[in-house]
Scaffold this active site. Sequence first.
Site, short mmCIF file in Angstrom:
data_model
loop_
_atom_site.label_atom_id
_atom_site.label_comp_id
_atom_site.label_asym_id
_atom_site.label_seq_id
_atom_site.Cartn_x
_atom_site.Cartn_y
_atom_site.Cartn_z
N ASP A 18 41.12 44.68 41.91
CA ASP A 18 42.41 45.28 41.57
C ASP A 18 42.45 45.57 40.07
O ASP A 18 41.59 45.13 39.33
CB ASP A 18 43.61 44.44 42.04
CG ASP A 18 43.68 43.06 41.41
OD1 ASP A 18 42.69 42.63 40.78
OD2 ASP A 18 44.72 42.41 41.56
N TYR B 200 43.18 45.76 36.03
CA TYR B 200 43.50 44.78 34.99
C TYR B 200 45.02 44.61 34.94
O TYR B 200 45.76 45.58 35.09
CB TYR B 200 43.01 45.26 33.63
CG TYR B 200 41.50 45.39 33.52
CD1 TYR B 200 40.66 44.30 33.72
CD2 TYR B 200 40.92 46.60 33.17
CE1 TYR B 200 39.29 44.42 33.60
CE2 TYR B 200 39.55 46.74 33.04
CZ TYR B 200 38.74 45.64 33.25
OH TYR B 200 37.38 45.76 33.12
N PHE C 191 37.10 48.85 36.27
CA PHE C 191 36.39 48.24 35.14
C PHE C 191 36.69 48.89 33.79
O PHE C 191 36.31 48.35 32.75
CB PHE C 191 34.86 48.22 35.37
CG PHE C 191 34.44 47.35 36.52
CD1 PHE C 191 34.46 45.97 36.41
CD2 PHE C 191 34.03 47.92 37.71
CE1 PHE C 191 34.07 45.16 37.47
CE2 PHE C 191 33.64 47.12 38.79
CZ PHE C 191 33.66 45.74 38.67
N HIS D 193 28.56 39.85 40.97
CA HIS D 193 29.58 40.53 40.16
C HIS D 193 29.27 40.36 38.67
O HIS D 193 28.67 39.35 38.26
CB HIS D 193 30.95 39.91 40.49
CG HIS D 193 32.12 40.69 40.01
ND1 HIS D 193 32.65 40.56 38.74
CD2 HIS D 193 32.89 41.63 40.63
CE1 HIS D 193 33.66 41.37 38.60
NE2 HIS D 193 33.84 42.04 39.72
#
Length: 220
Positions: free
Chosen positions: A65, A67, A78, A187
């Site tokens: 989701d 920031y 990102f 990740h």
Amino acid sequence: MNVNIEPHWKTALEPEFAQDYFRELTDFVRSEYATCACFPPGPLIFNAFWQTPLPEVRVVILGQDPYHDVGQAHGLSFSVQDGIPHPPSLRNILQEVQAQTGAAIPASGDLTRWARQGVFLLNTCLSVRAHQAFSHSGHGWETFTDAVIRTISDRCRHVVFLLWGAPAGRKAALVDSSKHLVLRSPHPSPLSAYRGFFGNGHFTACNQYLQAHGLPPIRW
């Protein structure tokens, strides 16, 4: 929530907009934005779709989701807006790009430059309440973004899917691997980057695949 979305995407996703779940999602998001601080700003919820129209998609990078701190999210997974310090996951991504390509780490964490080359920067949820991670999950976004991934798989060819972390990795089931390349790794967050994100070779492998199919490489 106004579904102000790029025309190619709008045509392809029209069946989703007519579904009950999407109407309920729209009502939920409108209520949240009317009563709480939410990110990204409303006009940028579908920014990824505007920056990378469906016919131009060559790479998909899937986040979770947006920031949830002030000034960061602008609708691209990102990515952060100019002038915002790189969050830890983005810092690790750019560090790995440097390790694989030799490119200097840019001062700006705005990945619009990738999106405009065909890198579709999709989050599984497209909105979030301020300072509350995953607060908009479970309300329909995941159903919608699964449909987006299936649409890319069905309508495009030779797309590279970069799936980092277990939740993103599970989306591989939505992709026809006979005509696309799926690359998975841990990740890039500080909790897992040293368990296999660093050194995964994804940026190099992505460009090798694109070039092998007559497509220009991404300038990471």
